[in-house]
Design a protein around this motif. Structure first.
Motif, PDB file in Angstrom:
ATOM      1  N   GLU A 102      -3.073  -6.644  12.546  1.00 21.78           N
ATOM      2  CA  GLU A 102      -3.795  -7.750  11.901  1.00 21.78           C
ATOM      3  C   GLU A 102      -2.816  -8.763  11.307  1.00 21.78           C
ATOM      4  N   LEU A 103      -1.840  -8.248  10.566  1.00 23.65           N
ATOM      5  CA  LEU A 103      -0.891  -9.122   9.884  1.00 23.65           C
ATOM      6  C   LEU A 103      -0.044  -9.902  10.888  1.00 23.65           C
ATOM      7  N   GLU A 104       0.332  -9.254  11.979  1.00 18.26           N
ATOM      8  CA  GLU A 104       1.100  -9.942  13.013  1.00 18.26           C
ATOM      9  C   GLU A 104       0.271 -11.036  13.660  1.00 18.26           C
ATOM     10  N   GLN A 105      -1.012 -10.748  13.915  1.00 22.56           N
ATOM     11  CA  GLN A 105      -1.890 -11.755  14.499  1.00 22.56           C
ATOM     12  C   GLN A 105      -2.080 -12.926  13.541  1.00 22.56           C
ATOM     13  N   ALA A 106      -2.264 -12.619  12.255  1.00 18.75           N
ATOM     14  CA  ALA A 106      -2.429 -13.675  11.255  1.00 18.75           C
ATOM     15  C   ALA A 106      -1.170 -14.530  11.163  1.00 18.75           C
ATOM     16  N   GLU A 131     -11.528   6.958   7.315  1.00 12.48           N
ATOM     17  CA  GLU A 131     -10.862   5.834   7.973  1.00 12.48           C
ATOM     18  C   GLU A 131     -10.998   4.559   7.142  1.00 12.48           C
ATOM     19  N   LYS A 132     -12.174   4.355   6.551  1.00 10.72           N
ATOM     20  CA  LYS A 132     -12.368   3.178   5.690  1.00 10.72           C
ATOM     21  C   LYS A 132     -11.439   3.243   4.483  1.00 10.72           C
ATOM     22  N   PHE A 133     -11.371   4.422   3.869  1.00  8.59           N
ATOM     23  CA  PHE A 133     -10.507   4.571   2.698  1.00  8.59           C
ATOM     24  C   PHE A 133      -9.058   4.246   3.033  1.00  8.59           C
ATOM     25  N   THR A 134      -8.538   4.853   4.083  1.00  6.05           N
ATOM     26  CA  THR A 134      -7.120   4.651   4.385  1.00  6.05           C
ATOM     27  C   THR A 134      -6.844   3.228   4.856  1.00  6.05           C
ATOM     28  N   TYR A 135      -7.828   2.588   5.487  1.00  4.22           N
ATOM     29  CA  TYR A 135      -7.650   1.177   5.849  1.00  4.22           C
ATOM     30  C   TYR A 135      -7.459   0.344   4.582  1.00  4.22           C
ATOM     31  N   VAL A 136      -8.351   0.524   3.604  1.00 11.00           N
ATOM     32  CA  VAL A 136      -8.258  -0.226   2.349  1.00 11.00           C
ATOM     33  C   VAL A 136      -6.962   0.106   1.625  1.00 11.00           C
ATOM     34  N   TYR A 137      -6.640   1.376   1.541  1.00 11.17           N
ATOM     35  CA  TYR A 137      -5.453   1.856   0.822  1.00 11.17           C
ATOM     36  C   TYR A 137      -4.180   1.271   1.424  1.00 11.17           C
ATOM     37  N   VAL A 138      -4.086   1.343   2.743  1.00 12.30           N
ATOM     38  CA  VAL A 138      -2.886   0.868   3.436  1.00 12.30           C
ATOM     39  C   VAL A 138      -2.795  -0.652   3.396  1.00 12.30           C
ATOM     40  N   LYS A 139      -3.913  -1.348   3.617  1.00 12.28           N
ATOM     41  CA  LYS A 139      -3.856  -2.813   3.621  1.00 12.28           C
ATOM     42  C   LYS A 139      -3.500  -3.350   2.237  1.00 12.28           C
ATOM     43  N   SER A 149      -2.007  17.607   4.360  1.00 11.84           N
ATOM     44  CA  SER A 149      -1.026  16.530   4.479  1.00 11.84           C
ATOM     45  C   SER A 149      -0.936  15.981   5.892  1.00 11.84           C
ATOM     46  N   SER A 150      -1.138  16.841   6.888  1.00 12.48           N
ATOM     47  CA  SER A 150      -1.077  16.372   8.271  1.00 12.48           C
ATOM     48  C   SER A 150      -2.207  15.390   8.566  1.00 12.48           C
ATOM     49  N   GLU A 151      -3.385  15.653   7.983  1.00 15.21           N
ATOM     50  CA  GLU A 151      -4.518  14.747   8.187  1.00 15.21           C
ATOM     51  C   GLU A 151      -4.300  13.435   7.452  1.00 15.21           C
ATOM     52  N   VAL A 152      -3.795  13.515   6.226  1.00 12.98           N
ATOM     53  CA  VAL A 152      -3.505  12.297   5.466  1.00 12.98           C
ATOM     54  C   VAL A 152      -2.494  11.446   6.215  1.00 12.98           C
ATOM     55  N   GLU A 153      -1.452  12.076   6.727  1.00 13.20           N
ATOM     56  CA  GLU A 153      -0.404  11.346   7.440  1.00 13.20           C
ATOM     57  C   GLU A 153      -0.957  10.673   8.689  1.00 13.20           C
ATOM     58  N   ALA A 154      -1.812  11.381   9.421  1.00  9.73           N
ATOM     59  CA  ALA A 154      -2.404  10.816  10.637  1.00  9.73           C
ATOM     60  C   ALA A 154      -3.298   9.625  10.297  1.00  9.73           C
ATOM     61  N   LEU A 155      -4.096   9.759   9.248  1.00  8.97           N
ATOM     62  CA  LEU A 155      -4.978   8.670   8.831  1.00  8.97           C
ATOM     63  C   LEU A 155      -4.177   7.440   8.419  1.00  8.97           C
ATOM     64  N   ILE A 156      -3.120   7.659   7.646  1.00  6.14           N
ATOM     65  CA  ILE A 156      -2.313   6.535   7.175  1.00  6.14           C
ATOM     66  C   ILE A 156      -1.557   5.878   8.326  1.00  6.14           C
ATOM     67  N   ASN A 157      -1.040   6.676   9.246  1.00  9.87           N
ATOM     68  CA  ASN A 157      -0.336   6.106  10.400  1.00  9.87           C
ATOM     69  C   ASN A 157      -1.278   5.251  11.241  1.00  9.87           C
ATOM     70  N   ASN A 158      -2.496   5.728  11.448  1.00 11.59           N
ATOM     71  CA  ASN A 158      -3.472   4.971  12.231  1.00 11.59           C
ATOM     72  C   ASN A 158      -3.843   3.675  11.521  1.00 11.59           C
ATOM     73  N   ALA A 159      -4.087   3.758  10.209  1.00 11.64           N
ATOM     74  CA  ALA A 159      -4.438   2.558   9.452  1.00 11.64           C
ATOM     75  C   ALA A 159      -3.277   1.568   9.434  1.00 11.64           C
ATOM     76  N   THR A 160      -2.058   2.076   9.338  1.00 15.82           N
ATOM     77  CA  THR A 160      -0.881   1.209   9.322  1.00 15.82           C
ATOM     78  C   THR A 160      -0.774   0.411  10.617  1.00 15.82           C
ATOM     79  N   GLN A 161      -1.028   1.055  11.739  1.00 11.65           N
ATOM     80  CA  GLN A 161      -0.994   0.353  13.030  1.00 11.65           C
ATOM     81  C   GLN A 161      -2.040  -0.751  13.075  1.00 11.65           C
TER      82      GLN A 161
END
Length: 292
Positions: free
Chosen positions: A250-254, A75-83, A233-245
């Motif tokens: 965050e960006l909308e709040q900022a 989760e940390k990785f995909t958060y950093v990757y997506v942000k 790929s299903s796990e990667v996609e789920a992780l990225i979708n969650n991080a994207t949300q």
């Protein structure tokens, strides 16, 4: 004159802003970031500039600081990757300058070097492949995840005309994977399925990614780590979708906070103008009464 005082670190997680301030007080001039796992090219930073980078990194993680202890490494990785993907872009101008020669290349040397470092992505919001990989490596170090920059060449969508490219290897739960944020970031921005996130060496594409650790291309070496498996790929996609949300919220709040700040500034300016108008009006009334 005394010799320049430089501080060498492996990644940004090894030093705090308070420690940088101490170094400044002691007369240090540069921070050198050295990926010690292999023969990487050192990244040199003027110490005050590096302080600004460290501030930006702290701001990067501020929205989830309290949540980090409960997050898994994936989760940390995909958060950093997506942000990083959602808040930056590829520096096409730097890519063009990188392939110039002679006098024009010399004129753009500093800009290209910065695009290949933390300066480009953290201070400008744009960079080249090496800058993306180096920034990802350092951001992941801040949350305890090991990663390395891999330099090479081959057939990639973002390769320079001379064929050079850089991407990343990251260790999650003891398993090493490849990832190429330079070629993934637009797909994340467009909410498309990524193609080069947490892949094996084979998953990068047969014959498309050729690794070498330092330039020029004849200085070939084996990859730092062998990546044998693809994360499903299903796990990667789920992780990225969650991080994207999470990141989009965050960006909308900022953005909402920035709009509120601008509105408050406009309101303050309006009140100031009204008060000035009232003072001027009262002054004219007093002046007219004095004439009477």
């Amino acid at each position: 004159m005394g010799e320049n005082k430089n501080k060498i670190i492996k990644n940004t997680s090894e030093i705090s802003i308070a420690e940088i301030d101490e170094l400044i007080a002691q007369g240090y001039e540069h921070i050198i970031v050295r990926d010690g796992d292999h023969k990487a090219v050192d990244s040199y930073y003027e110490i005050h500039q590096f302080r600004q980078i460290k501030i930006k990194i702290d701001q990067f993680f501020k929205p989830i600081k309290d949540r980090l202890p409960a997050m898994s490494d994936r989760e940390k990785f995909t958060y950093v990757y997506v942000k990083l993907a959602l808040t930056t872009e590829y520096d096409q101008w730097a890519a063009t300058c990188a392939d110039l020669s002679g006098h024009y290349r010399e004129l753009s040397e500093d800009y290209v070097n910065e695009a290949n470092s933390l300066v480009g992505l953290m201070l400008r919001g744009k960079g080249l492949c090496r800058g993306y990989s180096e920034t990802l490596r350092n951001l992941l170090s801040e949350v305890g995840i090991e990663a390395s920059v891999i330099r090479g060449g081959g057939k990639t969508r973002r390769e320079s005309p001379n064929g050079r490219h850089a991407w990343s290897q990251v260790c999650l739960d003891g398993v090493w994977y490849n990832c190429d944020i330079t070629n993934d970031y637009e797909r994340i921005q467009l909410m498309l399925k990524t193609e080069l996130t947490l892949t094996s060496d084979k998953g990068l594409g047969e014959g498309e990614y050729n690794r070498f650790v330092k330039y020029p291309v004849d200085a070939t070496e084996e990859p730092l780590h062998t990546c044998l498996v693809d994360m499903p790929s299903s796990e990667v996609e789920a992780l990225i979708n969650n991080a994207t949300q999470i990141v989009q919220a965050e960006l909308e709040q900022a953005a909402a906070m920035e709009r509120a700040r601008q509105q408050a500034a406009e309101n303050k300016g309006f009140v100031r103008r009204v008060r000035s108008w009232i003072r001027d009006s009262l002054g004219k009334i007093r002046l007219n009464k004095g004439r009477e």
